[in-house]
Design a protein around this motif. Structure first.
Motif, PDB file in Angstrom:
ATOM      1  N   ALA A 272       0.806  -1.217   0.000  1.00 28.67           N
ATOM      2  CA  ALA A 272       0.000   0.000   0.000  1.00 28.67           C
ATOM      3  C   ALA A 272       0.840   1.269   0.000  1.00 28.67           C
ATOM      4  O   ALA A 272       0.439   2.301  -0.554  1.00 28.67           O
ATOM      5  CB  ALA A 272      -0.928  -0.004   1.213  1.00 28.67           C
ATOM      6  N   LEU A 273       2.030   1.215   0.613  1.00 32.06           N
ATOM      7  CA  LEU A 273       2.850   2.419   0.770  1.00 32.06           C
ATOM      8  C   LEU A 273       3.839   2.635  -0.370  1.00 32.06           C
ATOM      9  O   LEU A 273       4.450   3.696  -0.458  1.00 32.06           O
ATOM     10  CB  LEU A 273       3.631   2.342   2.082  1.00 32.06           C
ATOM     11  CG  LEU A 273       2.829   2.223   3.376  1.00 32.06           C
ATOM     12  CD1 LEU A 273       3.758   2.264   4.575  1.00 32.06           C
ATOM     13  CD2 LEU A 273       1.786   3.319   3.472  1.00 32.06           C
ATOM     14  N   ARG A 274       3.983   1.636  -1.237  1.00 32.78           N
ATOM     15  CA  ARG A 274       5.038   1.678  -2.244  1.00 32.78           C
ATOM     16  C   ARG A 274       4.989   2.948  -3.093  1.00 32.78           C
ATOM     17  O   ARG A 274       6.024   3.520  -3.439  1.00 32.78           O
ATOM     18  CB  ARG A 274       4.949   0.427  -3.124  1.00 32.78           C
ATOM     19  CG  ARG A 274       6.107   0.297  -4.103  1.00 32.78           C
ATOM     20  CD  ARG A 274       6.100  -1.047  -4.792  1.00 32.78           C
ATOM     21  NE  ARG A 274       6.455  -2.138  -3.886  1.00 32.78           N
ATOM     22  CZ  ARG A 274       5.650  -3.133  -3.560  1.00 32.78           C
ATOM     23  NH1 ARG A 274       4.425  -3.181  -4.050  1.00 32.78           N
ATOM     24  NH2 ARG A 274       6.054  -4.084  -2.728  1.00 32.78           N
ATOM     25  N   ASP A 275       3.808   3.405  -3.445  1.00 40.56           N
ATOM     26  CA  ASP A 275       3.684   4.569  -4.331  1.00 40.56           C
ATOM     27  C   ASP A 275       3.104   5.782  -3.620  1.00 40.56           C
ATOM     28  O   ASP A 275       2.685   6.745  -4.280  1.00 40.56           O
ATOM     29  CB  ASP A 275       2.809   4.198  -5.538  1.00 40.56           C
ATOM     30  CG  ASP A 275       3.419   3.086  -6.384  1.00 40.56           C
ATOM     31  OD1 ASP A 275       4.648   3.104  -6.585  1.00 40.56           O
ATOM     32  OD2 ASP A 275       2.665   2.187  -6.817  1.00 40.56           O
ATOM     33  N   HIS A 276       3.082   5.760  -2.309  1.00 44.61           N
ATOM     34  CA  HIS A 276       2.494   6.907  -1.608  1.00 44.61           C
ATOM     35  C   HIS A 276       3.446   8.094  -1.663  1.00 44.61           C
ATOM     36  O   HIS A 276       4.650   7.957  -1.422  1.00 44.61           O
ATOM     37  CB  HIS A 276       2.194   6.555  -0.154  1.00 44.61           C
ATOM     38  CG  HIS A 276       1.267   7.523   0.505  1.00 44.61           C
ATOM     39  ND1 HIS A 276       1.672   8.764   0.966  1.00 44.61           N
ATOM     40  CD2 HIS A 276      -0.075   7.465   0.747  1.00 44.61           C
ATOM     41  CE1 HIS A 276       0.648   9.412   1.473  1.00 44.61           C
ATOM     42  NE2 HIS A 276      -0.426   8.640   1.354  1.00 44.61           N
ATOM     43  N   PRO A 277       2.923   9.286  -1.972  1.00 44.54           N
ATOM     44  CA  PRO A 277       3.801  10.453  -2.151  1.00 44.54           C
ATOM     45  C   PRO A 277       4.524  10.905  -0.881  1.00 44.54           C
ATOM     46  O   PRO A 277       5.540  11.604  -0.976  1.00 44.54           O
ATOM     47  CB  PRO A 277       2.844  11.541  -2.650  1.00 44.54           C
ATOM     48  CG  PRO A 277       1.479  11.086  -2.234  1.00 44.54           C
ATOM     49  CD  PRO A 277       1.515   9.601  -2.296  1.00 44.54           C
ATOM     50  N   ALA A 278       4.033  10.516   0.295  1.00 48.11           N
ATOM     51  CA  ALA A 278       4.691  10.938   1.534  1.00 48.11           C
ATOM     52  C   ALA A 278       5.825  10.014   1.928  1.00 48.11           C
ATOM     53  O   ALA A 278       6.612  10.337   2.831  1.00 48.11           O
ATOM     54  CB  ALA A 278       3.670  11.003   2.677  1.00 48.11           C
ATOM     55  N   LEU A 311       9.830   9.649   6.104  1.00 44.95           N
ATOM     56  CA  LEU A 311       8.949  10.789   5.862  1.00 44.95           C
ATOM     57  C   LEU A 311       9.816  12.034   5.694  1.00 44.95           C
ATOM     58  O   LEU A 311      11.024  11.987   5.923  1.00 44.95           O
ATOM     59  CB  LEU A 311       7.972  10.950   7.023  1.00 44.95           C
ATOM     60  CG  LEU A 311       7.026   9.758   7.248  1.00 44.95           C
ATOM     61  CD1 LEU A 311       6.142   9.993   8.468  1.00 44.95           C
ATOM     62  CD2 LEU A 311       6.177   9.481   6.009  1.00 44.95           C
ATOM     63  N   ALA A 312       9.216  13.132   5.317  1.00 46.40           N
ATOM     64  CA  ALA A 312      10.002  14.309   4.944  1.00 46.40           C
ATOM     65  C   ALA A 312      10.875  14.822   6.076  1.00 46.40           C
ATOM     66  O   ALA A 312      12.030  15.200   5.873  1.00 46.40           O
ATOM     67  CB  ALA A 312       9.067  15.413   4.455  1.00 46.40           C
ATOM     68  N   ASP A 313      10.343  14.816   7.303  1.00 49.27           N
ATOM     69  CA  ASP A 313      11.080  15.384   8.423  1.00 49.27           C
ATOM     70  C   ASP A 313      10.383  15.011   9.723  1.00 49.27           C
ATOM     71  O   ASP A 313       9.363  14.301   9.733  1.00 49.27           O
ATOM     72  CB  ASP A 313      11.202  16.910   8.296  1.00 49.27           C
ATOM     73  CG  ASP A 313       9.872  17.583   7.972  1.00 49.27           C
ATOM     74  OD1 ASP A 313       8.814  17.080   8.429  1.00 49.27           O
ATOM     75  OD2 ASP A 313       9.885  18.605   7.278  1.00 49.27           O
ATOM     76  N   ALA A 374      -3.731   8.504   7.608  1.00 50.79           N
ATOM     77  CA  ALA A 374      -2.801   9.353   8.368  1.00 50.79           C
ATOM     78  C   ALA A 374      -1.744   9.950   7.458  1.00 50.79           C
ATOM     79  O   ALA A 374      -1.370  11.132   7.595  1.00 50.79           O
ATOM     80  CB  ALA A 374      -2.156   8.534   9.488  1.00 50.79           C
ATOM     81  N   LEU A 375      -1.231   9.162   6.519  1.00 46.98           N
ATOM     82  CA  LEU A 375      -0.243   9.683   5.577  1.00 46.98           C
ATOM     83  C   LEU A 375      -0.856  10.692   4.623  1.00 46.98           C
ATOM     84  O   LEU A 375      -0.215  11.701   4.268  1.00 46.98           O
ATOM     85  CB  LEU A 375       0.390   8.519   4.790  1.00 46.98           C
ATOM     86  CG  LEU A 375       1.352   7.628   5.559  1.00 46.98           C
ATOM     87  CD1 LEU A 375       1.740   6.412   4.725  1.00 46.98           C
ATOM     88  CD2 LEU A 375       2.597   8.397   5.997  1.00 46.98           C
ATOM     89  N   ASP A 376      -2.058  10.437   4.190  1.00 46.66           N
ATOM     90  CA  ASP A 376      -2.733  11.387   3.292  1.00 46.66           C
ATOM     91  C   ASP A 376      -2.851  12.755   3.952  1.00 46.66           C
ATOM     92  O   ASP A 376      -2.717  13.801   3.292  1.00 46.66           O
ATOM     93  CB  ASP A 376      -4.129  10.878   2.921  1.00 46.66           C
ATOM     94  CG  ASP A 376      -4.087   9.701   1.957  1.00 46.66           C
ATOM     95  OD1 ASP A 376      -3.004   9.468   1.357  1.00 46.66           O
ATOM     96  OD2 ASP A 376      -5.107   9.014   1.812  1.00 46.66           O
ATOM     97  N   SER A 377      -3.089  12.776   5.261  1.00 48.82           N
ATOM     98  CA  SER A 377      -3.228  14.038   5.967  1.00 48.82           C
ATOM     99  C   SER A 377      -1.909  14.829   5.986  1.00 48.82           C
ATOM    100  O   SER A 377      -1.914  16.038   6.217  1.00 48.82           O
ATOM    101  CB  SER A 377      -3.709  13.794   7.392  1.00 48.82           C
ATOM    102  OG  SER A 377      -2.687  13.230   8.189  1.00 48.82           O
ATOM    103  N   CYS A 378      -0.804  14.129   5.759  1.00 49.08           N
ATOM    104  CA  CYS A 378       0.510  14.781   5.789  1.00 49.08           C
ATOM    105  C   CYS A 378       0.854  15.478   4.478  1.00 49.08           C
ATOM    106  O   CYS A 378       1.819  16.252   4.428  1.00 49.08           O
ATOM    107  CB  CYS A 378       1.590  13.752   6.102  1.00 49.08           C
ATOM    108  SG  CYS A 378       1.468  13.020   7.747  1.00 49.08           S
TER     109      CYS A 378
END
Length: 380
Positions: A272-278, A311-313, A374-378
């Motif tokens: 599920a996370l492989r292509d997530h932008p975050a 994640l970004a930071d 939760a990741l989408d919210s980021c």
């Protein structure tokens, strides 16, 4: 009762450490909570051998320890010596080897192992060499080494090294090979069967699996080493509590079930996370696209529930944790609850947004949906 080598993991976990049934006795005995034991049957001319024949004082032995040691030893394939924590186990092992040559440690493994060596052993003149799990493993690394400690999969980066190959090379140079098997567990990987001499692990993680105790162990086929470690445990006082040992033994019977669900959840999250932008830098040894997969596939029996990503930071990590309903922030792994840990806070050489994710035993669909939300919210 000895385990049948043809039994499956679930059967082995349920029956590991069992003794022959006795009518009227508990199916699963409770912990023995005792410091001194009765000496009424001892005779003056036999007292010298009492420590080997019967329990006499709780620092030297406890039947609850031995039950758990028997169970873990059967799963590891060696003789198990129990300690009150993973660090107590690994520090006892490093101290035992430190007078015989250099120590080779993973530069990307558990940070406290390196910190112990640097603070206690290096000032005493012990040579410590640090090598990344993925190498390169040059021949001169093994020269004059007494002990080579591997950690595979490594914590927290999840790199993997070839236990059989490195054990053969280390043995040629006269070194003992130990494998920190905490991340894999005895069901995920059997280092002794792959050529290693020693297994060491923190049993606060997947082996006990309920985030409610601290224990560790060393398993080895070297009876002399096991005897030295037991003596060091007795004289140094680094002894496990019988109640903690009892809890771990009780938890061991569900290890197969827990690991299966955790690995299922890790696989679902990885997909599920492989292509997530975050998310970037996603790692799980069970994924066919992972850099460590081919080696892991050869030597691991199952891939476990721990994955990692960036994640970004730090701020993005905090937003992710705050937005999740199922995932909590904690610095251990292998429990029934899904947890995350931002490893940079502990000084690991990773990016500020690096996340070690420990998949719990929630339903996969619920966990994936929660993490994605939760990741989408980021990234909104």
């Amino acid at each position: 009762m000895s385990l049948d080598p043809d039994w499956g993991d679930g059967t082995r976990c349920v029956h590991a450490g069992e003794t022959a049934p006795s009518k009227g006795s508990p199916l699963t005995p409770g912990p023995v909570l005792a410091a001194p034991f009765h000496l009424a049957d001892a005779r003056p001319d036999t007292d010298a051998g009492l420590a080997e024949e019967a329990d006499f004082y709780g620092r030297a032995g406890n039947p609850t320890w031995r039950r758990l040691e028997s169970a873990i030893g059967e799963l590891d394939g060696g003789e198990c010596v129990l300690f009150p924590s993973g660090m107590a186990a690994i520090s006892a092992l490093l101290r035992d080897a430190s007078g015989r040559g250099a120590l080779v440690l993973p530069s990307d493994g558990y940070y406290a192992t390196r910190a112990f060596a640097e603070s206690e052993l290096v000032p005493r003149g012990v040579t410590v060499r640090a090598v990344p799990t993925a190498g390169p493993w040059d021949d001169d690394v093994f020269d004059g080494a007494a002990l080579v400690l591997l950690e595979t999969p490594s914590n927290p980066g999840l790199d993997v090294c070839d236990i059989a190959e490195l054990s053969a090379r280390a043995h040629t140079a006269g070194a003992v090979v130990a494998v920190d098997n905490t991340t894999a567990s005895p069901l995920g990987q059997r280092p002794l069967a792959l050529g290693a001499d020693v297994v060491v692990a923190s049993d606060a993680k997947a082996l006990s699996g309920h985030s409610d105790l601290l224990l560790g162990h060393v398993s080895t086929a070297d009876a002399a080493l096991a005897r030295r470690l037991r003596e060091a445990r007795t004289l140094g006082g680094a002894i496990p509590g019988p109640f903690e040992a009892w809890l771990a033994y009780r938890s061991l019977s569900t290890l197969d079930l827990r690991l299966a669900r955790q690995a299922e959840n890790a696989a679902a999250l990885t997909a599920a996370l492989r292509d997530h932008p975050a998310v970037r830098g996603l790692r799980w040894p069970g994924s066919a696209g992972d850099a460590a997969h081919e080696t892991a596939r050869r030597q691991m029996r199952r891939f476990g529930g721990v994955l990692s990503f960036e994640l970004a930071d730090e701020a993005t990590f905090s937003r992710f944790v705050a937005a999740s309903r199922l995932v909590v922030e904690a610095t251990s792994f292998g429990g029934v609850h899904s947890t995350v840990d931002r490893r940079a806070r502990w000084g690991d050489p990773v990016a500020p947004g690096f996340v070690r994710f420990s998949s719990g035993c929630e339903d996969a669909a619920d966990l994936v949906a929660d993490v994605l939300a939760a990741l989408d919210s980021c990234v909104r």
